[in-house]
Design a protein around this motif. Sequence first.
Motif, PDB file in Angstrom:
ATOM      1  N   PRO A 155       0.807  -1.230   0.000  1.00  6.25           N
ATOM      2  CA  PRO A 155       0.000   0.000   0.000  1.00  6.25           C
ATOM      3  C   PRO A 155       0.836   1.273   0.000  1.00  6.25           C
ATOM      4  CG  PRO A 155      -0.078  -1.105   2.144  1.00  6.25           C
ATOM      5  CD  PRO A 155       0.616  -2.039   1.213  1.00  6.25           C
ATOM      6  N   GLY A 156       2.169   1.131   0.109  1.00  8.73           N
ATOM      7  CA  GLY A 156       3.035   2.307   0.021  1.00  8.73           C
ATOM      8  C   GLY A 156       3.231   2.807  -1.393  1.00  8.73           C
ATOM      9  N   ALA A 368     -18.178   0.855  -1.326  1.00 11.12           N
ATOM     10  CA  ALA A 368     -18.737  -0.445  -1.732  1.00 11.12           C
ATOM     11  C   ALA A 368     -17.867  -1.134  -2.778  1.00 11.12           C
ATOM     12  CB  ALA A 368     -20.158  -0.250  -2.279  1.00 11.12           C
ATOM     13  N   ASP A 369     -17.050  -0.362  -3.498  1.00  6.28           N
ATOM     14  CA  ASP A 369     -16.178  -0.949  -4.523  1.00  6.28           C
ATOM     15  C   ASP A 369     -15.062  -1.799  -3.915  1.00  6.28           C
ATOM     16  OD1 ASP A 369     -17.624   0.290  -6.581  1.00  6.28           O
ATOM     17  OD2 ASP A 369     -16.440   2.138  -6.399  1.00  6.28           O
ATOM     18  N   PHE A 370     -14.890  -1.708  -2.601  1.00  4.22           N
ATOM     19  CA  PHE A 370     -13.831  -2.461  -1.917  1.00  4.22           C
ATOM     20  C   PHE A 370     -14.338  -3.707  -1.211  1.00  4.22           C
ATOM     21  CE2 PHE A 370     -11.845   1.611  -2.556  1.00  4.22           C
ATOM     22  CZ  PHE A 370     -10.492   1.328  -2.704  1.00  4.22           C
ATOM     23  N   ARG A 371     -15.614  -4.067  -1.397  1.00  7.42           N
ATOM     24  CA  ARG A 371     -16.194  -5.207  -0.667  1.00  7.42           C
ATOM     25  C   ARG A 371     -15.387  -6.493  -0.849  1.00  7.42           C
ATOM     26  NH1 ARG A 371     -20.533  -7.461  -2.376  1.00  7.42           N
ATOM     27  NH2 ARG A 371     -21.319  -8.339  -0.419  1.00  7.42           N
ATOM     28  N   GLY A 372     -15.114  -6.829  -2.101  1.00  5.81           N
ATOM     29  CA  GLY A 372     -14.400  -8.077  -2.373  1.00  5.81           C
ATOM     30  C   GLY A 372     -12.981  -8.045  -1.832  1.00  5.81           C
ATOM     31  N   LEU A 373     -12.299  -6.900  -1.996  1.00  2.00           N
ATOM     32  CA  LEU A 373     -10.931  -6.770  -1.502  1.00  2.00           C
ATOM     33  C   LEU A 373     -10.883  -6.870   0.024  1.00  2.00           C
ATOM     34  CD1 LEU A 373      -9.738  -3.885  -3.853  1.00  2.00           C
ATOM     35  CD2 LEU A 373      -8.956  -6.270  -3.920  1.00  2.00           C
ATOM     36  N   GLN A 374     -11.884  -6.283   0.695  1.00  2.00           N
ATOM     37  CA  GLN A 374     -11.941  -6.384   2.151  1.00  2.00           C
ATOM     38  C   GLN A 374     -12.127  -7.837   2.591  1.00  2.00           C
ATOM     39  OE1 GLN A 374     -15.133  -3.594   2.594  1.00  2.00           O
ATOM     40  NE2 GLN A 374     -13.797  -1.931   3.283  1.00  2.00           N
ATOM     41  N   ARG A 375     -12.973  -8.566   1.862  1.00  2.29           N
ATOM     42  CA  ARG A 375     -13.191  -9.977   2.186  1.00  2.29           C
ATOM     43  C   ARG A 375     -11.870 -10.757   2.064  1.00  2.29           C
ATOM     44  NH1 ARG A 375     -17.070 -14.411   2.265  1.00  2.29           N
ATOM     45  NH2 ARG A 375     -18.490 -12.798   2.996  1.00  2.29           N
ATOM     46  N   LEU A 376     -11.133 -10.529   0.968  1.00  7.49           N
ATOM     47  CA  LEU A 376      -9.847 -11.195   0.789  1.00  7.49           C
ATOM     48  C   LEU A 376      -8.867 -10.806   1.901  1.00  7.49           C
ATOM     49  CD1 LEU A 376      -8.587 -11.248  -2.924  1.00  7.49           C
ATOM     50  CD2 LEU A 376      -9.203 -13.171  -1.478  1.00  7.49           C
ATOM     51  N   ASP A 378      -9.411  -9.694   4.946  1.00  5.11           N
ATOM     52  CA  ASP A 378      -9.772 -10.196   6.267  1.00  5.11           C
ATOM     53  C   ASP A 378      -9.538 -11.702   6.375  1.00  5.11           C
ATOM     54  OD1 ASP A 378     -10.457  -7.609   6.773  1.00  5.11           O
ATOM     55  OD2 ASP A 378     -12.634  -7.919   6.624  1.00  5.11           O
ATOM     56  N   ARG A 379      -9.664 -12.423   5.284  1.00  4.58           N
ATOM     57  CA  ARG A 379      -9.466 -13.876   5.324  1.00  4.58           C
ATOM     58  C   ARG A 379      -8.000 -14.273   5.210  1.00  4.58           C
ATOM     59  NH1 ARG A 379     -13.821 -17.137   5.233  1.00  4.58           N
ATOM     60  NH2 ARG A 379     -15.822 -16.093   5.056  1.00  4.58           N
ATOM     61  N   LEU A 380      -7.209 -13.449   4.527  1.00  8.84           N
ATOM     62  CA  LEU A 380      -5.808 -13.826   4.292  1.00  8.84           C
ATOM     63  C   LEU A 380      -4.847 -13.323   5.367  1.00  8.84           C
ATOM     64  CD1 LEU A 380      -5.552 -13.334   0.438  1.00  8.84           C
ATOM     65  CD2 LEU A 380      -5.064 -15.445   1.663  1.00  8.84           C
ATOM     66  N   GLY A 381      -5.207 -12.270   6.058  1.00  6.77           N
ATOM     67  CA  GLY A 381      -4.329 -11.760   7.109  1.00  6.77           C
ATOM     68  C   GLY A 381      -3.007 -11.265   6.560  1.00  6.77           C
ATOM     69  N   GLU A 382      -1.894 -11.763   7.132  1.00  7.90           N
ATOM     70  CA  GLU A 382      -0.557 -11.289   6.762  1.00  7.90           C
ATOM     71  C   GLU A 382      -0.206 -11.581   5.307  1.00  7.90           C
ATOM     72  OE1 GLU A 382       1.808  -9.447   8.505  1.00  7.90           O
ATOM     73  OE2 GLU A 382      -0.004  -9.131   9.707  1.00  7.90           O
ATOM     74  N   ASP A 383      -0.808 -12.602   4.722  1.00  7.98           N
ATOM     75  CA  ASP A 383      -0.498 -12.937   3.321  1.00  7.98           C
ATOM     76  C   ASP A 383      -1.055 -11.921   2.336  1.00  7.98           C
ATOM     77  OD1 ASP A 383       0.962 -15.162   3.932  1.00  7.98           O
ATOM     78  OD2 ASP A 383      -0.678 -16.586   3.618  1.00  7.98           O
ATOM     79  N   PHE A 384      -1.965 -11.067   2.793  1.00  8.47           N
ATOM     80  CA  PHE A 384      -2.564 -10.065   1.906  1.00  8.47           C
ATOM     81  C   PHE A 384      -1.647  -8.844   1.862  1.00  8.47           C
ATOM     82  CE2 PHE A 384      -5.492  -6.534   0.931  1.00  8.47           C
ATOM     83  CZ  PHE A 384      -6.166  -7.048  -0.172  1.00  8.47           C
ATOM     84  N   VAL A 385      -1.038  -8.604   0.713  1.00  7.58           N
ATOM     85  CA  VAL A 385      -0.069  -7.502   0.565  1.00  7.58           C
ATOM     86  C   VAL A 385      -0.784  -6.167   0.379  1.00  7.58           C
ATOM     87  CG1 VAL A 385       1.796  -6.574  -0.877  1.00  7.58           C
ATOM     88  CG2 VAL A 385       1.685  -9.030  -0.405  1.00  7.58           C
ATOM     89  N   ALA A 386      -1.731  -6.122  -0.560  1.00  7.62           N
ATOM     90  CA  ALA A 386      -2.446  -4.881  -0.859  1.00  7.62           C
ATOM     91  C   ALA A 386      -3.672  -5.188  -1.709  1.00  7.62           C
ATOM     92  CB  ALA A 386      -1.536  -3.890  -1.597  1.00  7.62           C
ATOM     93  N   GLY A 387      -4.658  -4.311  -1.605  1.00  8.29           N
ATOM     94  CA  GLY A 387      -5.826  -4.363  -2.476  1.00  8.29           C
ATOM     95  C   GLY A 387      -5.959  -3.033  -3.183  1.00  8.29           C
ATOM     96  N   PHE A 399      -8.031   3.796   1.258  1.00  7.56           N
ATOM     97  CA  PHE A 399      -9.414   3.420   1.565  1.00  7.56           C
ATOM     98  C   PHE A 399      -9.424   2.365   2.670  1.00  7.56           C
ATOM     99  CE2 PHE A 399     -11.305   5.723  -1.869  1.00  7.56           C
ATOM    100  CZ  PHE A 399     -12.679   5.746  -1.616  1.00  7.56           C
ATOM    101  N   GLY A 400      -8.629   2.593   3.715  1.00  9.18           N
ATOM    102  CA  GLY A 400      -8.574   1.627   4.800  1.00  9.18           C
ATOM    103  C   GLY A 400      -7.284   0.833   4.772  1.00  9.18           C
ATOM    104  N   ASP A 401      -7.118  -0.058   5.743  1.00 12.24           N
ATOM    105  CA  ASP A 401      -5.892  -0.825   5.925  1.00 12.24           C
ATOM    106  C   ASP A 401      -5.554  -1.632   4.669  1.00 12.24           C
ATOM    107  OD1 ASP A 401      -3.714  -2.002   7.240  1.00 12.24           O
ATOM    108  OD2 ASP A 401      -4.936  -3.735   7.808  1.00 12.24           O
ATOM    109  N   LYS A 402      -4.392  -1.360   4.088  1.00 15.46           N
ATOM    110  CA  LYS A 402      -3.848  -2.052   2.914  1.00 15.46           C
ATOM    111  C   LYS A 402      -4.663  -1.845   1.645  1.00 15.46           C
ATOM    112  CE  LYS A 402      -1.492  -5.803   5.389  1.00 15.46           C
ATOM    113  NZ  LYS A 402      -1.350  -7.266   5.501  1.00 15.46           N
TER     114      LYS A 402
END
Length: 418
Positions: A155-156, A368-376, A378-387, A399-402
Amino acid sequence: MHTRPLIPRHASAKVDAALADTRVVLVSGARQAGKSTLVRVVAGDRLAERRDLDREQDRTIAIADPTGFVDSTELLVIDEIQRAPDLLRAIKVSVDEDPRPGRYLLTGSSALFGMIAAPDALPGRMQTVELWPFSQGEIDSEPDGFIDAIFALGPGLRHTSTVTRADYAARIVRGGLPEAAFRSDPQRREEFLDAYVQALIDRDVRQLSDIQHKGRLRKLVRLLAARSGTIVAANSLESDLELSRPTIARYLQVLEEIFLIKRIPGWSRNLGTRVTAAQKLIFVDSGILANEMAIEARALLRPGAPFGPLLESFVLSELSRQLTWSSQRAELSHYRDRDKFEVDAVLENRSGQVVGVEVKAASTVRAADFRGLQRLRDRLGEDFVAGVVLYTGNSTLPFGDKLRVMPVSALWQVAAPE
């Protein structure tokens, strides 16, 4: 006569590296994507002989005397190798007797050849380099480093753009096939693309498969264009084409093997959610897609035009191109679960790290455009680099964390970190 400038290809470095340590190198990709030009540039100053199996004389000799045809003490360049696949056996014998690297540089326009026949014939002896039509960065002399940058910076990553919605529409319609991309007259470009698709069906499809209904195959291409960027199942096309499901499935396979379409698999890591594994379909070249839909750049900007689906297909094809040269070895898929959460593109590297990309044709983005990315996330935790939501606006915004919104042009204007 006006000659087009030679545009450097990102794949050149990969082909060069492969020739240094591999006996046989195959450049595989769509017809007229620039394979012959690439191998000519790479062969460059090397001592090299050249054969072209699209020439009847070369093909006749190749079929009559495969061993003599491939006999060369220098680098031998053979174009359109799928036209005489029996040459592979002769090449295998030759490189087993003389295992020096850089013996043969081949091109091929059929994925069936590249992925199935050749590795069987040349296990451990050949590397395949995939060549797509021009990327936006290649056309503009930009770095095309988004995938490496987003994995490195997460996200940087920041990017500001001056590319307008009208420019995105023009890029989609232009596409990346060299002959089409540099035709300034839209009618001349359309005539080329019409003839290109028809030639693929008349010639390349015939080489791969016994297609009984070429007229319906042509109709299928138009039906697929209308559904590009969506999940397309063979059973959904039966009534339109009056063909059986197995026949349609075979036609889809052939269209992918000639590099007209690409199917992107559904992503899953068994994260406790019911995920659909259905494939999403895109066209390898957005210019062909727009032409099959009979839509021009200005019309794409009108209310109700299919700008969104075409932009998504365009982004997915640019990501696919970039994966063929990025340092990050990642797989491209899409995410969709039965709770209607979706992400247009999921990039997962060898370490299991994931970047999610959503595409929006708007110049403003809603939560609302971030719904799917937020789901990913929240489920992936540390493995999620950025959305990232890629949009047609100009700035990068959090638009929020990562999670970030970023201009589409970040795909080709961002440089890979050193």
